[in-house]
Design a protein around this motif. Structure first.
Motif, PDB file in Angstrom:
ATOM      1  N   ALA A  85       0.777  -1.044  -0.045  1.00 53.98           N
ATOM      2  CA  ALA A  85      -0.100   0.004  -0.056  1.00 53.98           C
ATOM      3  C   ALA A  85       0.707   1.238   0.036  1.00 53.98           C
ATOM      4  CB  ALA A  85      -1.069  -0.192   1.391  1.00 53.98           C
ATOM      5  N   SER A  86       1.998   1.170   0.698  1.00 58.00           N
ATOM      6  CA  SER A  86       2.851   2.334   0.754  1.00 58.00           C
ATOM      7  C   SER A  86       3.514   2.683  -0.663  1.00 58.00           C
ATOM      8  CB  SER A  86       3.764   2.216   1.894  1.00 58.00           C
ATOM      9  OG  SER A  86       3.387   2.022   2.957  1.00 58.00           O
ATOM     10  N   ALA A  87       3.812   1.586  -1.231  1.00 61.84           N
ATOM     11  CA  ALA A  87       4.326   1.643  -2.561  1.00 61.84           C
ATOM     12  C   ALA A  87       3.311   2.227  -3.710  1.00 61.84           C
ATOM     13  CB  ALA A  87       5.032   0.253  -2.996  1.00 61.84           C
ATOM     14  N   VAL A  88       2.366   1.656  -3.317  1.00 61.45           N
ATOM     15  CA  VAL A  88       1.211   2.400  -4.485  1.00 61.45           C
ATOM     16  C   VAL A  88       0.982   3.737  -4.139  1.00 61.45           C
ATOM     17  CG1 VAL A  88      -1.240   2.157  -5.304  1.00 61.45           C
ATOM     18  CG2 VAL A  88       0.248   0.138  -4.918  1.00 61.45           C
ATOM     19  N   TRP A  89       0.678   4.043  -2.631  1.00 61.13           N
ATOM     20  CA  TRP A  89       0.484   5.457  -2.427  1.00 61.13           C
ATOM     21  C   TRP A  89       1.556   6.340  -2.836  1.00 61.13           C
ATOM     22  CZ3 TRP A  89      -3.727   7.550  -0.444  1.00 61.13           C
ATOM     23  CH2 TRP A  89      -3.736   8.895   0.006  1.00 61.13           C
ATOM     24  N   GLY A 149      -7.523  -0.580   0.479  1.00 62.67           N
ATOM     25  CA  GLY A 149      -6.864   0.075   1.456  1.00 62.67           C
ATOM     26  C   GLY A 149      -6.339   1.493   0.937  1.00 62.67           C
ATOM     27  N   VAL A 150      -5.735   1.445  -0.109  1.00 61.75           N
ATOM     28  CA  VAL A 150      -5.218   2.828  -0.905  1.00 61.75           C
ATOM     29  C   VAL A 150      -6.125   3.621  -1.258  1.00 61.75           C
ATOM     30  CG1 VAL A 150      -4.106   4.006  -2.902  1.00 61.75           C
ATOM     31  CG2 VAL A 150      -2.827   1.909  -1.750  1.00 61.75           C
ATOM     32  N   CYS A 151      -7.451   2.928  -1.693  1.00 63.42           N
ATOM     33  CA  CYS A 151      -8.779   3.932  -2.060  1.00 63.42           C
ATOM     34  C   CYS A 151      -9.269   4.279  -0.925  1.00 63.42           C
ATOM     35  CB  CYS A 151      -9.781   3.016  -2.695  1.00 63.42           C
ATOM     36  SG  CYS A 151     -11.058   3.991  -3.564  1.00 63.42           S
ATOM     37  N   ALA A 152      -9.136   3.663   0.426  1.00 68.05           N
ATOM     38  CA  ALA A 152      -9.920   4.443   1.568  1.00 68.05           C
ATOM     39  C   ALA A 152      -9.102   5.417   2.004  1.00 68.05           C
ATOM     40  CB  ALA A 152     -10.032   3.076   2.653  1.00 68.05           C
ATOM     41  N   LEU A 153      -7.608   5.058   2.120  1.00 72.22           N
ATOM     42  CA  LEU A 153      -6.811   6.288   2.414  1.00 72.22           C
ATOM     43  C   LEU A 153      -7.093   7.612   1.628  1.00 72.22           C
ATOM     44  CD1 LEU A 153      -3.131   4.576   2.851  1.00 72.22           C
ATOM     45  CD2 LEU A 153      -4.614   5.657   4.719  1.00 72.22           C
ATOM     46  N   ALA A 154      -7.303   7.123   0.241  1.00 72.88           N
ATOM     47  CA  ALA A 154      -7.389   8.587  -0.594  1.00 72.88           C
ATOM     48  C   ALA A 154      -8.788   9.095  -0.164  1.00 72.88           C
ATOM     49  CB  ALA A 154      -7.265   7.984  -2.083  1.00 72.88           C
ATOM     50  N   ALA A 155      -9.792   8.226   0.086  1.00 70.33           N
ATOM     51  CA  ALA A 155     -11.132   8.779   0.413  1.00 70.33           C
ATOM     52  C   ALA A 155     -10.917   9.924   1.798  1.00 70.33           C
ATOM     53  CB  ALA A 155     -12.153   7.778   0.744  1.00 70.33           C
ATOM     54  N   ALA A 156     -10.313   9.224   2.717  1.00 60.99           N
ATOM     55  CA  ALA A 156      -9.986   9.708   3.814  1.00 60.99           C
ATOM     56  C   ALA A 156      -9.338  11.349   3.897  1.00 60.99           C
ATOM     57  CB  ALA A 156      -9.486   9.134   4.969  1.00 60.99           C
ATOM     58  N   GLU A 157      -8.170  11.190   3.037  1.00 53.17           N
ATOM     59  CA  GLU A 157      -7.536  12.651   2.528  1.00 53.17           C
ATOM     60  C   GLU A 157      -8.390  13.303   2.202  1.00 53.17           C
ATOM     61  OE1 GLU A 157      -3.448  13.667   0.404  1.00 53.17           O
ATOM     62  OE2 GLU A 157      -4.966  12.352  -0.702  1.00 53.17           O
ATOM     63  N   GLY A 173       1.110  10.510  -2.957  1.00 49.55           N
ATOM     64  CA  GLY A 173       0.626  10.836  -1.817  1.00 49.55           C
ATOM     65  C   GLY A 173       1.707  11.018  -0.493  1.00 49.55           C
ATOM     66  N   ASP A 174       1.331  11.595   0.645  1.00 52.75           N
ATOM     67  CA  ASP A 174       2.245  12.028   1.660  1.00 52.75           C
ATOM     68  C   ASP A 174       2.711  10.587   2.257  1.00 52.75           C
ATOM     69  OD1 ASP A 174       3.232  12.278   4.302  1.00 52.75           O
ATOM     70  OD2 ASP A 174       2.099  14.422   4.472  1.00 52.75           O
ATOM     71  N   SER A 175       4.230  10.230   2.466  1.00 51.38           N
ATOM     72  CA  SER A 175       4.549   9.006   2.895  1.00 51.38           C
ATOM     73  C   SER A 175       4.005   8.553   4.109  1.00 51.38           C
ATOM     74  CB  SER A 175       6.023   8.971   2.790  1.00 51.38           C
ATOM     75  OG  SER A 175       6.613  10.140   3.682  1.00 51.38           O
ATOM     76  N   ARG A 176       3.549   9.779   5.134  1.00 54.81           N
ATOM     77  CA  ARG A 176       2.911   9.419   6.275  1.00 54.81           C
ATOM     78  C   ARG A 176       1.502   8.673   6.238  1.00 54.81           C
ATOM     79  NH1 ARG A 176       4.092  15.374   8.652  1.00 54.81           N
ATOM     80  NH2 ARG A 176       3.074  15.680   6.512  1.00 54.81           N
ATOM     81  N   TRP A 177       0.941   8.852   5.374  1.00 57.83           N
ATOM     82  CA  TRP A 177      -0.521   8.156   5.197  1.00 57.83           C
ATOM     83  C   TRP A 177      -0.634   6.984   5.564  1.00 57.83           C
ATOM     84  CZ3 TRP A 177      -5.693  10.217   5.308  1.00 57.83           C
ATOM     85  CH2 TRP A 177      -5.753  11.682   5.452  1.00 57.83           C
ATOM     86  N   PRO A 178       0.151   5.872   4.638  1.00 57.08           N
ATOM     87  CA  PRO A 178      -0.152   4.620   4.905  1.00 57.08           C
ATOM     88  C   PRO A 178       0.037   4.073   6.385  1.00 57.08           C
ATOM     89  CG  PRO A 178       1.315   5.103   2.976  1.00 57.08           C
ATOM     90  CD  PRO A 178       1.125   6.501   3.681  1.00 57.08           C
ATOM     91  N   ASP A 179       0.810   4.908   7.434  1.00 57.70           N
ATOM     92  CA  ASP A 179       0.781   4.197   8.846  1.00 57.70           C
ATOM     93  C   ASP A 179      -0.618   4.286   9.458  1.00 57.70           C
ATOM     94  OD1 ASP A 179       3.509   4.180   8.479  1.00 57.70           O
ATOM     95  OD2 ASP A 179       3.747   6.069   9.198  1.00 57.70           O
ATOM     96  N   ARG A 180      -1.612   5.283   8.764  1.00 58.93           N
ATOM     97  CA  ARG A 180      -2.846   5.155   9.142  1.00 58.93           C
ATOM     98  C   ARG A 180      -3.490   3.902   9.008  1.00 58.93           C
ATOM     99  NH1 ARG A 180      -5.583  10.965   7.964  1.00 58.93           N
ATOM    100  NH2 ARG A 180      -6.878  10.066   9.166  1.00 58.93           N
ATOM    101  N   VAL A 226      -7.676   4.391   9.253  1.00 61.47           N
ATOM    102  CA  VAL A 226      -8.480   3.883   8.336  1.00 61.47           C
ATOM    103  C   VAL A 226      -8.469   2.298   8.311  1.00 61.47           C
ATOM    104  CG1 VAL A 226      -8.935   3.895   5.834  1.00 61.47           C
ATOM    105  CG2 VAL A 226      -8.235   5.863   6.937  1.00 61.47           C
ATOM    106  N   THR A 227      -9.549   1.732   8.692  1.00 66.93           N
ATOM    107  CA  THR A 227      -9.771   0.277   8.706  1.00 66.93           C
ATOM    108  C   THR A 227     -10.700  -0.437   7.776  1.00 66.93           C
ATOM    109  OG1 THR A 227      -9.514   0.647  11.265  1.00 66.93           O
ATOM    110  CG2 THR A 227     -10.356  -1.529  10.568  1.00 66.93           C
ATOM    111  N   VAL A 228      -9.748  -1.494   7.087  1.00 73.31           N
ATOM    112  CA  VAL A 228     -10.197  -2.025   5.896  1.00 73.31           C
ATOM    113  C   VAL A 228     -10.287  -3.532   6.534  1.00 73.31           C
ATOM    114  CG1 VAL A 228      -9.919  -3.051   3.584  1.00 73.31           C
ATOM    115  CG2 VAL A 228      -9.255  -0.707   4.303  1.00 73.31           C
ATOM    116  N   ASP A 229     -11.749  -3.973   6.443  1.00 74.36           N
ATOM    117  CA  ASP A 229     -12.031  -5.358   6.885  1.00 74.36           C
ATOM    118  C   ASP A 229     -11.934  -6.400   5.325  1.00 74.36           C
ATOM    119  OD1 ASP A 229     -13.837  -7.881   7.126  1.00 74.36           O
ATOM    120  OD2 ASP A 229     -14.133  -7.073   8.947  1.00 74.36           O
ATOM    121  N   GLU A 230     -10.881  -7.503   5.706  1.00 72.96           N
ATOM    122  CA  GLU A 230     -10.422  -8.172   4.398  1.00 72.96           C
ATOM    123  C   GLU A 230     -11.808  -9.079   3.953  1.00 72.96           C
ATOM    124  OE1 GLU A 230      -6.449  -9.146   3.576  1.00 72.96           O
ATOM    125  OE2 GLU A 230      -5.822  -8.662   5.542  1.00 72.96           O
ATOM    126  N   GLY A 231     -12.685  -9.317   5.045  1.00 78.05           N
ATOM    127  CA  GLY A 231     -13.755 -10.023   4.660  1.00 78.05           C
ATOM    128  C   GLY A 231     -14.631  -9.539   3.653  1.00 78.05           C
TER     129      GLY A 231
END
Length: 463
Positions: free
Chosen positions: A11-15, A51-59, A20-27, A67-72
């Motif tokens: 996710a960090s690599a795609v972000w 996960g990356v889409c959820a981060l972008a939405a939150a930003e 994107g700001d490199s600190r965001w994937p820590d969330r 930002v929590t993603v349920d894998e189910g």
């Protein structure tokens, strides 16, 4: 359950690719049970793209906190078209002539879900319609048994149909198109002409010129997150009803013939007020209407142009049509996922479509966030299903094998396992049972504001 951050590195690599700001994937936090078991890391692809889409939405929304993603939920969403029910009816996914066929030297994969593609397939093979579907399929089978796979694929392609020879990964990488795909980035981001961005907090207006799964998943996600999405189709090329029922949530739908002067004026009026245009036709198909990226940006400075194709715009197949199933067959996935006896297999979901759709939505949101901060003007975003396939096969870390749940159409137990992420609501199409979006953030929307309507029934205007 303790969150397990299984996809942080991808996710960090795609972000980073999205600027994107490199600190965001820590969330980003992952919880739940991964699904979609396969030999290739499909669960990782699904979790990363959502996960990356959820981060972008939150930003974009200015949300704080994890930002929590349920894998189910992710696994259910990646098979949304299989889990959808319309008045209790399971929807159709593949037509009878869309599958693998034995040839004289291997296997061929065809796609004939749309009537015009079916007609071109039969024309290319010199097969006439029989009295029933089984008889027609039998005639196709006999014809293909006498042809080499590559020869048959070219015959069908030359007639405007859709077919590819099944290759393994090494053969694909040696193919000129495979080499071209491998040499491009997962996401291409290029600046276009600058112009005014939508004001912060405004509702982005998205012109949706996409079809089937990947593009409509992206725009369905943007609609969930508050965009005013208007899908535009040609009256001569309507979308399949079941595909619209699955991906039409949150959107409006209109019909415009760009060859008609009156309809073209209506379309230009929409374009003059749009913030985003998403296209999903083969490269060059819309250029004759002046809808190439440069012309769009010149007409509407500041526009975000997101373009999706099957094979990318480079290489000998750059102008070809394609679908997820064909890309899986051509690039080696079908061989890798073979159930045995040298019979081609498939991923447990049309993951190239769904994954690319979430990547596209994330890239659009990131571009809009950058515009609101004054860091970028108009931008062109490009995606290819074949490049997502390369990422899956050669770049994502291997998944722990075998665990999780899958949702093949014949697996009645999959519905029980996905029940936590299913919802029901009435619609103009009937009573719908559908999968809720896996994209969320603290304080974000939990469901679409509207169900899908009748295709083409909305006026060509912004809400």
């Amino acid at each position: 359950m303790t969150p397990v951050n299984t996809a942080t590195a991808p996710a960090s690599a795609v972000w980073s690719l999205l600027g994107g700001d490199s600190r965001w994937p820590d969330r980003l936090r992952y919880t739940g049970r991964p699904g979609l078991p396969a030999r290739l890391p499909v669960a990782g692809l699904a979790a990363t793209t959502v996960g990356v889409c959820a981060l972008a939405a939150a930003e974009f929304a200015g949300a704080r906190g994890a930002v929590t993603v349920d894998e189910g939920a992710v696994a259910a969403a990646f098979t949304s078209e299989r889990l959808l029910r319309v008045d209790g009816r399971a929807v159709s996914t593949f037509a009878p002539l869309s599958h693998f066929w034995r040839t004289a030297d291997g296997w061929l994969r065809t796609h004939a879900n749309y009537p015009h593609h079916r007609a071109r397939l039969l024309t290319a093979l010199g097969v006439a319609e029989r009295g029933d579907e089984a008889a027609t399929a039998g005639a196709v089978e006999r014809r293909l048994a006498g042809l080499r796979a590559a020869e048959a694929a070219e015959l069908v392609q030359e007639a405007g149909g859709l077919a590819v020879a099944v290759r393994d990964a090494s053969d694909w990488l040696a193919h000129p198109q495979g080499a071209a795909v491998a040499g491009r980035p997962l996401v291409r981001r290029d600046p276009l002409a600058d112009g005014p961005a939508p004001p912060p907090g405004s509702r982005p207006r998205v012109l949706d010129l996409t079809r089937v799964i990947a593009g409509p998943v992206a725009t369905r996600t943007l609609a969930l997150l508050g965009a005013d999405v208007l899908r535009v189709d040609s009256p001569g090329l309507p979308e399949l009803a079941d595909a619209h029922a699955d991906t039409g949530f949150g959107k409006r739908s209109t019909l415009l013939d760009l060859n008609s002067p009156a309809d073209r004026r209506e379309f230009d009026g929409l374009l003059d007020q749009a913030h985003v245009v998403v296209t999903g036709y083969r490269p060059g198909a819309l250029d004759r209407y002046g809808l190439d990226a440069a012309s769009l940006a010149e007409r509407r400075p500041g526009l975000v142009v997101a373009q999706l194709s099957a094979w990318g715009e480079d290489g000998p197949w750059g102008g070809r049509r394609g679908f997820d199933s064909l890309v899986q067959a051509a690039c080696g996935i079908a061989v890798r996922e073979s159930p045995g006896d040298r019979v081609p297999g498939a991923l447990p979901a049309q993951a190239l479509d769904h994954g690319t759709g979430y990547l596209l939505a994330a890239a659009v949101l990131r571009a809009l966030s950058d515009q609101h901060r004054g860091r970028a003007g108009a931008v062109r975003l490009r995606f290819a299903l074949a490049r997502t396939a390369h990422w899956l096969q050669h770049e994502l870390p291997a998944s722990p094998g075998g665990s999780g749940w899958s949702t093949p159409a014949e697996d009645g137990g999959s519905t029980e396992r996905a029940a936590a992420w299913l919802a029901e609501r009435p619609s103009p199409l009937g009573a719908l049972r559908y999968v809720r979006s896996p994209v969320g953030y603290p304080g974000g929307p939990e469901d679409w504001a509207r169900p899908p309507g009748v295709p083409g029934s909305d006026p060509p205007s912004w809400a």
